[in-house]
Design a protein around this motif. Sequence first.
Motif, mmCIF file in Angstrom:
data_model
loop_
_atom_site.group_PDB
_atom_site.id
_atom_site.type_symbol
_atom_site.label_atom_id
_atom_site.label_comp_id
_atom_site.label_asym_id
_atom_site.label_seq_id
_atom_site.Cartn_x
_atom_site.Cartn_y
_atom_site.Cartn_z
ATOM 1 N N GLN A 11 -3.944 12.035 -13.308
ATOM 2 C CA GLN A 11 -2.633 12.395 -13.546
ATOM 3 C C GLN A 11 -1.252 12.290 -11.804
ATOM 4 O O GLN A 11 -0.571 12.755 -12.308
ATOM 5 N N ARG A 12 -2.267 12.578 -10.956
ATOM 6 C CA ARG A 12 -1.510 12.737 -10.195
ATOM 7 C C ARG A 12 -1.292 11.423 -9.427
ATOM 8 O O ARG A 12 -2.152 10.282 -9.075
ATOM 9 N N SER A 13 -0.431 11.714 -8.422
ATOM 10 C CA SER A 13 -0.081 10.457 -7.828
ATOM 11 C C SER A 13 -1.748 10.729 -5.919
ATOM 12 O O SER A 13 -1.840 11.722 -5.875
ATOM 13 N N LEU A 14 -0.644 9.253 -5.685
ATOM 14 C CA LEU A 14 -1.938 9.474 -4.416
ATOM 15 C C LEU A 14 -1.083 9.979 -3.553
ATOM 16 O O LEU A 14 -1.852 10.639 -3.009
ATOM 17 N N HIS A 15 0.192 10.441 -3.197
ATOM 18 C CA HIS A 15 0.345 11.326 -2.309
ATOM 19 C C HIS A 15 0.015 12.746 -1.923
ATOM 20 O O HIS A 15 -0.497 13.861 -1.868
ATOM 21 N N GLN A 16 -0.043 13.392 -3.739
ATOM 22 C CA GLN A 16 -0.814 14.636 -4.194
ATOM 23 C C GLN A 16 -1.596 14.337 -3.937
ATOM 24 O O GLN A 16 -2.135 15.722 -3.998
ATOM 25 N N LEU A 18 -3.246 13.065 -1.495
ATOM 26 C CA LEU A 18 -4.224 13.583 -0.327
ATOM 27 C C LEU A 18 -3.246 14.509 0.863
ATOM 28 O O LEU A 18 -3.077 14.792 0.987
ATOM 29 N N GLY A 19 -3.069 15.635 -0.641
ATOM 30 C CA GLY A 19 -2.341 16.863 -0.081
ATOM 31 C C GLY A 19 -0.941 16.520 -0.172
ATOM 32 O O GLY A 19 -0.413 17.680 0.081
ATOM 33 N N LEU A 28 0.307 7.001 3.864
ATOM 34 C CA LEU A 28 0.916 6.531 3.469
ATOM 35 C C LEU A 28 1.893 5.540 3.526
ATOM 36 O O LEU A 28 3.347 5.246 3.264
ATOM 37 N N TRP A 29 2.474 5.785 5.043
ATOM 38 C CA TRP A 29 3.457 5.147 5.802
ATOM 39 C C TRP A 29 4.681 5.310 5.441
ATOM 40 O O TRP A 29 6.258 5.269 5.741
ATOM 41 N N ARG A 30 4.638 6.532 5.327
ATOM 42 C CA ARG A 30 6.350 7.018 5.000
ATOM 43 C C ARG A 30 6.571 8.014 6.209
ATOM 44 O O ARG A 30 7.915 8.272 6.042
#
Length: 209
Positions: A11-16, A18-19, A28-30
């Motif tokens: 239910q969490r995003s990939l960004h979440q 990964l911490g 994630l290239w942000r």
Amino acid sequence: MDSSDKLFNRQRSLHQILGGDFVADVVLWRRKDVTVGILVVTLFAWVVFEISGYTLLSLVSSVLFLLFAILFLWAKSAAILNRPAPPLPHLYLSEEMVNEAAYFIRNHINMILSVSEDIALGKDTNMYVKVSMGLMLVSVVGGLTDFLTLGYTSLVIVLTVPALYEKYEDQVDAYVLMAYRKLWQLYHKFDAVCVNKVPILSLEKKKLS
């Protein structure tokens, strides 16, 4: 896309996952400038090592030798000419920093030792299989390439695959789940056609169930 249509029903995003911090932004290239900088610097280092024939130890020793020679001559000449000394920060490790590093290392070593003990005593079959497969993979990959190339390739994978997955997340999840369901159907067919028809395997399966 519903959570049941995502890998592992997350239910969490990939960004979440990964911490959600600076590291996740870089992976994630942000923070594109930092990510590109890391890739360029590591590529340059890999090319230098591959072309020059230097090893990591010899390169570090040469760089430190050159650095210390420059600083030593700078300090000596500054004392003779009444010039300011090299602007170096105070090199000091506080007790707090050492304790935090020791605590971090101890926790991870104890975790590894605990897992190793469970595997050695036959308490965790799943972990044994995972560790064995991981070690076999490392052995095979290590035989095909050197450590430096493996490290650089791993870094490129870490900085590209998650970002590409986040960009095409819905499509990747759909294809992977479809392939998983197909494999699961094939497994059930194999189980029904082959395993259940072999008396010994069928009896063993009933005992396990």
